[in-house]
Enzyme design. Structure first.
Site, PDB file in Angstrom:
ATOM      1  N   GLU A 148       0.833  -1.210   0.000  1.00 41.94           N
ATOM      2  CA  GLU A 148       0.000   0.000   0.000  1.00 41.94           C
ATOM      3  C   GLU A 148       0.862   1.252   0.000  1.00 41.94           C
ATOM      4  O   GLU A 148       0.554   2.224  -0.711  1.00 41.94           O
ATOM      5  CB  GLU A 148      -0.936  -0.021   1.206  1.00 41.94           C
ATOM      6  CG  GLU A 148      -2.049  -1.050   1.080  1.00 41.94           C
ATOM      7  CD  GLU A 148      -2.830  -1.234   2.367  1.00 41.94           C
ATOM      8  OE1 GLU A 148      -3.965  -1.728   2.295  1.00 41.94           O
ATOM      9  OE2 GLU A 148      -2.303  -0.893   3.454  1.00 41.94           O
ATOM     10  N   SER A 187       7.789  25.200 -14.815  1.00 44.12           N
ATOM     11  CA  SER A 187       8.837  24.910 -13.836  1.00 44.12           C
ATOM     12  C   SER A 187      10.167  25.338 -14.436  1.00 44.12           C
ATOM     13  O   SER A 187      10.289  25.486 -15.661  1.00 44.12           O
ATOM     14  CB  SER A 187       8.885  23.420 -13.476  1.00 44.12           C
ATOM     15  OG  SER A 187       7.702  23.000 -12.841  1.00 44.12           O
ATOM     16  N   ASP A 261       3.063  11.786 -24.746  1.00 46.18           N
ATOM     17  CA  ASP A 261       1.755  11.211 -25.011  1.00 46.18           C
ATOM     18  C   ASP A 261       1.604   9.918 -24.207  1.00 46.18           C
ATOM     19  O   ASP A 261       1.720   8.825 -24.732  1.00 46.18           O
ATOM     20  CB  ASP A 261       1.600  10.935 -26.514  1.00 46.18           C
ATOM     21  CG  ASP A 261       0.254  10.302 -26.825  1.00 46.18           C
ATOM     22  OD1 ASP A 261      -0.734  10.712 -26.204  1.00 46.18           O
ATOM     23  OD2 ASP A 261       0.203   9.382 -27.668  1.00 46.18           O
ATOM     24  N   ASP A 264      -4.508   8.885 -23.418  1.00 45.24           N
ATOM     25  CA  ASP A 264      -5.401   9.193 -24.532  1.00 45.24           C
ATOM     26  C   ASP A 264      -6.841   8.889 -24.161  1.00 45.24           C
ATOM     27  O   ASP A 264      -7.115   8.016 -23.316  1.00 45.24           O
ATOM     28  CB  ASP A 264      -5.030   8.380 -25.775  1.00 45.24           C
ATOM     29  CG  ASP A 264      -3.934   9.024 -26.603  1.00 45.24           C
ATOM     30  OD1 ASP A 264      -4.085  10.209 -26.959  1.00 45.24           O
ATOM     31  OD2 ASP A 264      -2.920   8.369 -26.871  1.00 45.24           O
TER      32      ASP A 264
END
Length: 813
Positions: A148, A187, A261, A264
């Site tokens: 976790e 940034s 990318d 999508d």
């Protein structure tokens, strides 16, 4: 228990009468400096992670709890249906499940680190159940597992990947199907070798521009392991197990955002003849399906059907009976990148750091790394890091919702790490990245821009901030001083002022030539802009006029493209300049309004004026930057993002590393903390870079309080942390002259435990807590009565007639 560093102050001296437990093998020491930065010392990285968890829980307990509940998909169970969609995403993208599957195969040292952090979380909340959010019971929360904790490190990836998906999906999503995410593209980072500096040192700047709150909220810590594997000082996102940037004794590294990318939106055609099937190139294919039951506080549980395809990702919503919207994210198949995170903080050289990056587990981030040897040999290195996939139609990467029934739009093979743009030790002796296209990182980069896959970047971007860094480096030449580089780090120049000033001069001349009726006022206002040096200082009125003018000028008029502004538009600019001055006069009583009056950070009800540009106006950005998430009716901005944490790092062979930082929020998330909730905010407002105390002699000289914890391992076989058997008592800061923090621990109590202040004669002065004290760790505050005289006082932890511990306090007004 806690011990105090002794340093002289005329206001108060704290003398500890009780015996102190010193750090020992199997114990972790947390030394808090006067800015509340924890310096965590353990024998091994595992023990450092244990202390890191405890310190992080002390400062941000709710963040730790909520991130854990998030990866479990249990936020709605405790907080209600407003967080149901967050649970759905965690379940749909299997954050916890993937971490559980990957955990056994992690290298032993990475598992040890995770085990240390997990044990620290379990220890802290077992010892401090009162620190749990009111909605969550510790019995329902503990124990937390290593998987976790590992999964929480994947939350940031899920956040920014889904955010990119929702930008592609656009109007197909309802507000309840969207997430609040970090904005993209602002940034700064740069590195310089000794060939470019006056003191022959190497410098690296870390300057992420992100929201101050939420998943990107920042926190600073320093990890030191006695085995020599860790001595890392850096910037963490609150609740994360690894830093996002920082340095050790021989190297430093930083990130900025990019936009590969890696997400999508696909509109998928469903097979009308076969349930749970979709069409791809006319062929029917089956979804992978499963059901998840999500509990909701005070409501019936929600059973959701999750449909997934390796082609188009995870179903987000049914659009109609024929089509559905799917999110394709790179994290879908990937476990959390914990091995890479650990290898990065233990790397000692750029070569070792490059090997860590080559694991290629992080989904994005432009990265600059720098190392310095003992004889001052320096390496600087850049990688445009991304996990993106090739496709038959590369340009489909930057289109809106894609047709998921056409295989030309689908993802192909992963672009390998070796195919990413990299630069090592450029001839120009500098690297810079301000979210620009990779070929602007330095002069003559060592890769051919035509070979960079289109799926990695969006457009030939070279923004104002990047151009400004190049300009300042050219001005500085080969002898840039430490003071000069600090100015570069805090640069607040609005470059659009330089491009628009000649246009204003021409507009004024035209106004005189053709008898413009308001030319005298327009000329005076224009002269104020022309005379302005372009720096957006908080006390200057010109940036306020410039900002308001830009807001009131038609957006088709581009200040950064002055050659395209015609005479009619120049007249419109004079008119909007007058409108801007009238607006300021009507709303603020003067057209000369200090920039910090409207460009401000509001913290605990206090307005902190800020210098710098603003993300709210594209033609008014600067390296020193703010992003307003709220603006009042008069136009006053409440800045909630921008320079999240500036860290300027200096390294030179044979010398200790030095760094300076600036951070908008204090280390504590407790608004009632009088010392460390807004202390750093005041420095941020003043544009004041503060030194970090990296060397042990420095941070011990500035110690506010230290504490030691025995290392308590929590495993599947042993889920109950071993808590201290003896009472503990501490008080800080040292010195204080108005309020003191008191922290106590009781392993058990007869029900009569109390905290009292006595005077030097043994007479009771004040009871610290109105009720009997509870077991566990607790923090209280005592503010002496105004009538109380300066002098010696004794703090006692009592249980009936027994005195557990006492401390002697000298109070001086």
């Amino acid at each position: 228990m806690r011990t105090k560093a002794h340093r002289f102050n005329p206001f108060i001296v704290l003398i500890i009468l009780s015996s102190a437990l010193l750090s020992q093998a199997g114990s972790v020491e947390i030394v808090r400096d006067s800015y509340w930065v924890p310096h965590i010392i353990g024998d091994t990285p595992q023990e450092c992670a244990y202390g890191l968890a405890i310190a992080m829980c002390q400062d941000h307990p709710k963040v730790i709890v909520d991130k854990t509940l998030n990866v479990r998909g249990e936020l709605a169970r405790f907080y209600g249906d407003s967080l149901l969609f967050d649970d759905f995403l965690a379940r749909a993208f299997r954050l916890k499940e993937k971490a559980e599957q990957a955990y056994p195969d992690l290298p032993a040292d990475v598992r040890d680190y995770l085990e240390g952090f997990t044990s620290g979380v379990n220890y802290y909340f077992a010892a401090n159940p009162g620190e749990m959010p009111n909605e969550v019971n510790s019995d329902d929360f503990l124990p937390v597992s290593e998987a976790e904790i590992a999964a929480t490190f994947g939350l940031l990836l899920l956040n920014h990947e889904y955010f990119q998906f929702q930008q592609d999906a656009g109007a197909l999503l309802k507000s309840s199907e969207q997430i609040s995410a970090s904005y993209e593209g602002m940034s700064n980072q740069w590195a310089l070798t000794p060939a470019r500096t006056a003191d022959k040192a190497a410098y690296l700047l870390c300057d992420p521009h992100l929201p101050f709150e939420g998943i990107t909220a920042s926190w600073q810590a320093h990890l030191i392991s006695r085995d020599g594997k860790l001595d890392f000082e850096g910037i963490f996102f609150e609740g994360t197990i690894f830093p996002s940037m920082g340095h050790n004794r021989s190297m430093a590294w930083s990130f900025t955002s990019n936009r590969p990318d890696f997400a999508d939106a696909f509109v998928v055609k469903l097979d009308p003849n076969t349930p749970d099937h979709y069409l791809l190139d006319g062929q029917s294919k089956a979804f992978n399906t499963r059901q998840e039951i999500i509990e909701i506080n005070d409501q019936p549980s929600d059973t959701v059907l999750i449909r997934q395809s390796d082609d188009v990702g995870v179903e987000i919503k049914l659009l109609d009976n024929n089509e559905s919207l799917f999110a394709k994210l790179q994290i879908e198949k990937e476990p959390p990148p914990v091995e890479q995170g650990y290898r990065m903080i233990t790397a000692r050289t750029v070569d070792e750091f490059r090997q860590a990056m080559a694991l290629h587990q992080y989904d994005k981030w432009n990265t600059i790394a720098m190392d310095v040897s003992s004889n001052n040999d320096v390496n600087i290195w850049f990688v445009y890091n991304a996990r993106a996939y090739r496709r038959n139609d590369p340009l489909a990467a930057w289109k809106g919702p894609l047709d998921g029934s056409d295989s030309d739009n689908l993802w192909g093979e992963l672009i390998s790490f070796d195919d990413l743009p990299t630069v090592s030790n450029p001839d120009a002796q500098f690297l810079q990245d301000c979210n620009d296209a990779p070929w602007y990182v330095t002069e003559n980069p060592s890769f051919d821009r035509s070979t960079v896959p289109v799926e990695l970047y969006k457009g030939d971007n070279f923004g104002q901030r990047g151009k400004r860094v190049w300009e300042l480096f050219e001005q500085g030449g080969d002898s840039m001083s430490e003071a000069y580089l600090k100015k570069v780090a805090l640069d607040a120049k609005i470059t659009s002022r330089d491009s628009i000033a000649p246009v204003l001069e021409l507009a004024v001349q035209e106004g005189y030539d053709d008898g413009y009726e308001h030319i005298n006022r327009a000329a005076a206002l224009a002269q104020a802009i022309i005379d302005w040096d372009g720096f957006a200082h908080r006390d200057s009125a010109q940036p306020t006029l410039f900002y308001t003018w830009r807001k009131m000028t038609d957006t088709s008029i581009k200040f950064l493209d002055p050659n395209e502004i015609d005479q009619n538009e120049r007249r419109m600019m004079l008119e909007s300049l007058i409108d801007a001055a009238n607006y300021l006069e009507n709303n603020f009583g003067s057209e000369e309004v200090p920039w910090g009056e409207i460009h401000r950070l509001v913290r605990n009800g206090i307005n902190y004026p800020l210098s710098g540009g603003t993300r709210d106006e594209d033609e008014m950005v600067a390296s020193r930057l703010g992003k307003a998430f709220e603006t009042d009716a008069d136009g006053r901005m409440d800045v909630g993002g921008g320079n999240l944490m500036i860290m300027l790092i200096r390294m030179k062979g044979g010398e200790q590393p030095r760094a300076w930082t600036m951070k908008p929020y204090g280390q504590s998330s407790d608004p009632t903390d009088p010392d460390h909730y807004t202390d750093l905010t005041a420095l941020y407002s003043a544009d004041s870079l503060r030194p970090t105390w990296y060397n042990e002699s420095e941070f011990r000289a500035h110690t506010e309080i230290s504490e030691s914890y025995p290392y308590t391992s929590v495993s599947e076989e042993n889920t109950t942390p071993v808590l201290p058997r003896s009472p503990q008592l501490a008080a800080w800061p040292n010195p204080f002259n108005g309020m003191v923090n008191i922290r106590y621990y009781l392993p058990s109590t007869s029900g009569k435990a109390e905290l009292w202040i006595y005077d030097a004669l043994g007479q009771k002065v004040s009871r610290i807590h109105p009720d009997k004290l509870a077991t566990g760790y607790h923090t209280l505050r005592w503010k002496p009565n105004r009538r109380l005289a300066s002098g010696m006082y004794i703090l006692r932890l009592e249980d009936g007639p027994s005195v557990f511990l006492q401390k002697k306090l000298l109070y001086v007004k």
